[in-house]
Design an enzyme around this catalytic site. Sequence first.
Site, PDB file in Angstrom:
ATOM      1  N   TRP A 142      34.774  38.056  47.430  1.00  0.00           N
ATOM      2  CA  TRP A 142      35.179  38.193  46.176  1.00  0.00           C
ATOM      3  C   TRP A 142      35.610  39.614  45.673  1.00  0.00           C
ATOM      4  O   TRP A 142      35.366  40.352  46.254  1.00  0.00           O
ATOM      5  CB  TRP A 142      34.107  37.368  45.267  1.00  0.00           C
ATOM      6  CG  TRP A 142      34.527  36.686  44.206  1.00  0.00           C
ATOM      7  CD1 TRP A 142      34.762  37.016  42.808  1.00  0.00           C
ATOM      8  CD2 TRP A 142      35.364  35.513  43.969  1.00  0.00           C
ATOM      9  NE1 TRP A 142      35.268  36.084  42.044  1.00  0.00           N
ATOM     10  CE2 TRP A 142      35.782  35.026  42.760  1.00  0.00           C
ATOM     11  CE3 TRP A 142      35.630  34.537  45.168  1.00  0.00           C
ATOM     12  CZ2 TRP A 142      36.670  33.782  42.499  1.00  0.00           C
ATOM     13  CZ3 TRP A 142      36.373  33.438  44.994  1.00  0.00           C
ATOM     14  CH2 TRP A 142      36.711  33.037  43.488  1.00  0.00           C
ATOM     15  N   ASP A 198      39.067  44.169  37.209  1.00  0.00           N
ATOM     16  CA  ASP A 198      39.391  43.455  35.772  1.00  0.00           C
ATOM     17  C   ASP A 198      38.943  41.941  35.463  1.00  0.00           C
ATOM     18  O   ASP A 198      38.403  41.292  36.386  1.00  0.00           O
ATOM     19  CB  ASP A 198      41.088  43.679  35.623  1.00  0.00           C
ATOM     20  CG  ASP A 198      41.606  42.585  36.247  1.00  0.00           C
ATOM     21  OD1 ASP A 198      41.372  42.109  37.355  1.00  0.00           O
ATOM     22  OD2 ASP A 198      42.617  41.941  35.516  1.00  0.00           O
ATOM     23  N   GLU A 201      40.122  39.432  37.865  1.00  0.00           N
ATOM     24  CA  GLU A 201      39.474  39.606  38.988  1.00  0.00           C
ATOM     25  C   GLU A 201      40.689  39.954  40.090  1.00  0.00           C
ATOM     26  O   GLU A 201      40.575  39.395  41.316  1.00  0.00           O
ATOM     27  CB  GLU A 201      38.952  38.013  39.613  1.00  0.00           C
ATOM     28  CG  GLU A 201      37.996  37.463  38.477  1.00  0.00           C
ATOM     29  CD  GLU A 201      37.470  36.131  38.845  1.00  0.00           C
ATOM     30  OE1 GLU A 201      37.588  35.147  39.310  1.00  0.00           O
ATOM     31  OE2 GLU A 201      35.960  36.474  39.234  1.00  0.00           O
ATOM     32  N   GLU A 202      41.545  40.646  39.622  1.00  0.00           N
ATOM     33  CA  GLU A 202      42.849  41.065  40.554  1.00  0.00           C
ATOM     34  C   GLU A 202      42.941  42.411  40.957  1.00  0.00           C
ATOM     35  O   GLU A 202      43.122  43.010  41.899  1.00  0.00           O
ATOM     36  CB  GLU A 202      44.000  40.298  39.954  1.00  0.00           C
ATOM     37  CG  GLU A 202      44.136  38.735  39.959  1.00  0.00           C
ATOM     38  CD  GLU A 202      45.145  38.342  39.183  1.00  0.00           C
ATOM     39  OE1 GLU A 202      45.917  38.946  38.847  1.00  0.00           O
ATOM     40  OE2 GLU A 202      45.475  37.281  39.278  1.00  0.00           O
ATOM     41  N   GLU A 425      42.859  24.995  32.312  1.00  0.00           N
ATOM     42  CA  GLU A 425      43.265  26.395  32.267  1.00  0.00           C
ATOM     43  C   GLU A 425      44.638  26.797  31.653  1.00  0.00           C
ATOM     44  O   GLU A 425      44.792  27.721  30.963  1.00  0.00           O
ATOM     45  CB  GLU A 425      43.054  27.210  33.697  1.00  0.00           C
ATOM     46  CG  GLU A 425      42.972  28.657  33.479  1.00  0.00           C
ATOM     47  CD  GLU A 425      42.660  29.259  35.064  1.00  0.00           C
ATOM     48  OE1 GLU A 425      41.688  29.815  35.050  1.00  0.00           O
ATOM     49  OE2 GLU A 425      43.456  28.869  36.032  1.00  0.00           O
TER      50      GLU A 425
END
Length: 581
Positions: A142, A198, A201-202, A425
């Site tokens: 992750w 960030d 998550e990238e 989403e």
Amino acid sequence: MRFSLLSILFGLGSVASVWGQTNTAEAFFASESPIAKTGLLANIGPSGSKSSGAKSGVVIASPSRSSPDYLYTWTRDSALVFLAIVNQYTLGLDNSLRSQIDNYVGAQKIQQQVSNPSGSVSSGGLGEPKFHIDLSAFTGGWGRPQRDGPGLRATTLITWAEFLLTQGNTSYVTNELWPIIKLDLDYVASTWSQSGFDLWEEVNSSGSFFTTASHLRSLRQGIRLATAIGQTSVVSGYTTQVNAVLCYLQTYWDSNGFVNSNKGGGRTGKDANSLIASNNLFDAAAGCDTTTFQPCSDRALSNLLQYVDTFRSWAINSGIATNQGIATGRYSEDSYYGGNPWYLTTLAVSEQLYNALTVWKAQGTIKVTAVSLPFFQRISPSASVGEYASGTATFTTLTTAVKTYADSFVSIVAKYTPSNGGLSEQYTKTTGAPTSATDLTWSYASVLTALDAREGVIPASWGAAGLTLPSTCSNSGGGGTGGGGGATVAVTFKVSATTVWGESIFLTGSIAELANWSPDNALALNADNYPIWTVTVNIPASATFQYKYIRKYNGVKWESDPNRQFTAPASGSYVINDGWR
Ligand SMILES: *[C@@H]1O[C@H](CO)[C@@H](O)[C@H](O)[C@H]1NC(C)=O
Ligand SMILES: *[C@@H]1O[C@H](CO)[C@@H](O)[C@H](O)[C@H]1NC(C)=O
């Protein structure tokens, strides 16, 4: 309370037909907010109807188990959802939520202690982004660490604690909440300048605006709580870091009128990251302060406009006038699930503008600066720089235009919300059909927070008003363990310059490390790789400074104006490539 009497008597549809007009935003909130509240609570353990298996107080991101699998609990999402719940309870909007808050506290106390791939509670584990919904560690690959979670959680718990203090419940705050809060604040104070991922998550970089904003608010509010309950030993250390973080927050501003949201990642930087941050930093007592990026500050408004405009080319937005709301997503380069508008990012635009309106009305004045002028002219073409008191026609014109513009983003969300009110989403950038995770908890929370903002609800202050930018930010970096101040980064200056025989290139600038603009003491560059001249200097981490190269031969010749400017990274090293000018 949320509905006008007429809408209760006649139903919203008939109000529209009886009065010949309807406000789509109002109608949307009236029908959607009960659905959003129910949908949000369904995703919280132990008894939420869609979160079976979640431990007490655990927020699932979404019940979706594949494409994507979101049946996990994220520290960030949970803290934001619970800040909304804490605000609803403490502001007297919903008195039924106390046991949910107690459960959340219990869950976070457990989760903090769970060792995970980022470490143990004392070795970085608080930066772990997500856990299984039984609170066991997630051990797969992750983007970790994510350094916003602890500060966001601290902010939610501090807001709760400060309310309990007003109720005289000091012993619970001191004995139960403070130990949890302190772990998070110590993590923030000692690691804020280190790299991490960030909120999307990238991007793994030395800073992300939203993350830095979370650090600022949590430490600032934490100092106030610590002082109130006599935990004064942390105050001086946290204060040093708050000042450094406030300095660092300024370094994301791009003089072209927007926040460059990440310190890396190779994107334009125009990102919902910064709008969500502005809403999280909202403190009505701070007015339209620019330093803390208040929703009504000129920078935040300029940034909002530039962010919105990056989504205009999407098919879903074709034909919509430029002064009207459109569907907006995370950032223009997004390709996740094809890269689409998100409900929560479109609503963040409205929320920022509603928050701005609350402050303008409260302070009885609205200001248009050169920075915010493009924003105001977009929605009110005759706007010009000035300050306008309430009661003037211009105040009414501008605030009405902002309200209409804010509502028009809600209308977009209303248009693409399915008839059962369920919010996923994303909604696609072609047809607006819902996509990606269903029943996203954060989507539902964003409806509640946008509605509260529209109704002028003022959340408790977090202390933004008393914050001032230190007179010098050049020693601001280095949140390393043991307190800041000393950390430096190696910055290599390279300039391409052809010279005549006997002539040399030097460097000077606005900080001591660059000899404080002294040509006499300027640093000599070496010409081993002529015509590239080089020198490496240890600069305080995160320092923002100006500099120029000079030539020395028969006397001193400076580069032409303007001064060059640079902000040193928070850690690591950096190479600057310049050409003599
Ligand atoms: C203080 O708040 C906690 C958390 O809600 C609660 O369990 C406790 O009963 C309260 N104590 C008092 C004295 O009100
Ligand atoms: C994130 O960036 C830092 C600093 O460049 C690096 O040390 C770290 O390994 C990176 N993490 C991941 C997971 O790529």
